[in-house]
Write a protein that holds these residues in place. Structure first.
Motif, PDB file in Angstrom:
ATOM      1  N   PHE A 151       0.802  -1.310   0.052  1.00 45.75           N
ATOM      2  CA  PHE A 151      -0.071   0.063   0.128  1.00 45.75           C
ATOM      3  C   PHE A 151       0.885   1.251  -0.073  1.00 45.75           C
ATOM      4  O   PHE A 151       0.436   2.315  -0.317  1.00 45.75           O
ATOM      5  N   GLN A 152       1.996   1.315   0.361  1.00 40.33           N
ATOM      6  CA  GLN A 152       2.899   2.489   0.380  1.00 40.33           C
ATOM      7  C   GLN A 152       3.230   3.007  -0.944  1.00 40.33           C
ATOM      8  O   GLN A 152       2.901   4.046  -1.183  1.00 40.33           O
ATOM      9  N   PRO A 153       3.418   2.181  -2.031  1.00 43.80           N
ATOM     10  CA  PRO A 153       3.536   2.911  -3.393  1.00 43.80           C
ATOM     11  C   PRO A 153       2.226   3.274  -3.761  1.00 43.80           C
ATOM     12  O   PRO A 153       1.967   4.522  -4.480  1.00 43.80           O
ATOM     13  N   VAL A 154       1.241   2.806  -3.274  1.00 42.67           N
ATOM     14  CA  VAL A 154      -0.186   3.617  -3.594  1.00 42.67           C
ATOM     15  C   VAL A 154      -0.599   4.839  -3.043  1.00 42.67           C
ATOM     16  O   VAL A 154      -0.840   5.593  -3.533  1.00 42.67           O
ATOM     17  N   LEU A 155       0.060   5.071  -1.647  1.00 42.38           N
ATOM     18  CA  LEU A 155      -0.068   6.250  -1.076  1.00 42.38           C
ATOM     19  C   LEU A 155       0.613   7.370  -1.805  1.00 42.38           C
ATOM     20  O   LEU A 155       0.315   8.439  -1.818  1.00 42.38           O
ATOM     21  N   ILE A 156       1.943   7.060  -2.132  1.00 44.52           N
ATOM     22  CA  ILE A 156       2.851   7.795  -2.877  1.00 44.52           C
ATOM     23  C   ILE A 156       2.179   8.266  -4.051  1.00 44.52           C
ATOM     24  O   ILE A 156       2.238   9.522  -4.579  1.00 44.52           O
ATOM     25  N   ALA A 157       1.449   7.341  -4.949  1.00 42.94           N
ATOM     26  CA  ALA A 157       0.980   7.644  -6.322  1.00 42.94           C
ATOM     27  C   ALA A 157      -0.258   8.478  -6.092  1.00 42.94           C
ATOM     28  O   ALA A 157      -0.605   9.535  -6.793  1.00 42.94           O
ATOM     29  N   VAL A 158      -1.189   8.127  -4.981  1.00 46.92           N
ATOM     30  CA  VAL A 158      -2.244   8.918  -4.730  1.00 46.92           C
ATOM     31  C   VAL A 158      -1.908  10.513  -4.264  1.00 46.92           C
ATOM     32  O   VAL A 158      -2.591  11.518  -4.592  1.00 46.92           O
ATOM     33  N   ALA A 159      -0.863  10.581  -3.578  1.00 49.81           N
ATOM     34  CA  ALA A 159      -0.459  12.086  -3.274  1.00 49.81           C
ATOM     35  C   ALA A 159      -0.029  12.877  -4.228  1.00 49.81           C
ATOM     36  O   ALA A 159      -0.194  13.791  -4.685  1.00 49.81           O
ATOM     37  N   LEU A 160       0.777  12.189  -5.210  1.00 49.55           N
ATOM     38  CA  LEU A 160       1.144  12.926  -6.471  1.00 49.55           C
ATOM     39  C   LEU A 160      -0.024  12.910  -7.410  1.00 49.55           C
ATOM     40  O   LEU A 160      -0.060  14.088  -8.040  1.00 49.55           O
TER      41      LEU A 160
END
Length: 138
Positions: free
Chosen positions: A119-128
């Motif tokens: 889920f961490q890469p998903v959070l990064i993508a969502v923030a961007l």
């Protein structure tokens, strides 16, 4: 027509940006209050600070970022990049929790802790995405 398309795409981004900001603010507050012990389980042993100090500092950072995501509309792309860096910086804590078999937040099996890593890469993508940071950089 391009104006209409632009405004349609900005509404979902705005909603997600506000939700992400609110979630980060809530998580940051829980660092300082009800979930302090749970967050300590994620502090890697290589961090030179006391785990409680690390949890408090990351909580303050998370509250600040959450508020910035919700309020600093004119700086949202910059805040998006800072949030992405923050999510990247705390990722070793999630890895440490998995590697050292530490329970926290209901993550009481290696499988659950491993799935959390995804889920961490998903959070990064969502923030961007929510801050339109990638488009504004071009």
């Amino acid at each position: 027509m391009s104006r209409r398309r632009s405004s349609r795409s900005s509404a979902p981004r705005t909603v997600v940006r506000i939700l992400l900001g609110a979630t980060m603010t809530w998580a940051g507050i829980s660092h300082l209050t009800v979930a302090r012990e749970e967050f300590r389980a994620q502090v890697p042993k290589f961090v030179p600070l006391d785990p409680d100090v690390t949890v408090l500092a990351s909580g303050i950072a998370e509250i600040s970022l959450g508020a910035a995501l919700m309020l600093l509309v004119r700086r949202q792309a910059t805040v998006g990049w800072v949030a992405a860096v923050f999510f990247t910086a705390i990722f070793p804590g999630n890895i440490a929790q998995w590697m050292h078999h530490r329970d926290g937040f209901g993550l009481d099996t290696d499988t659950k802790r491993f799935v959390r890593l995804l889920f961490q890469p998903v959070l990064i993508a969502v923030a961007l995405w929510a801050t339109n940071a990638l488009r504004k950089r071009r």
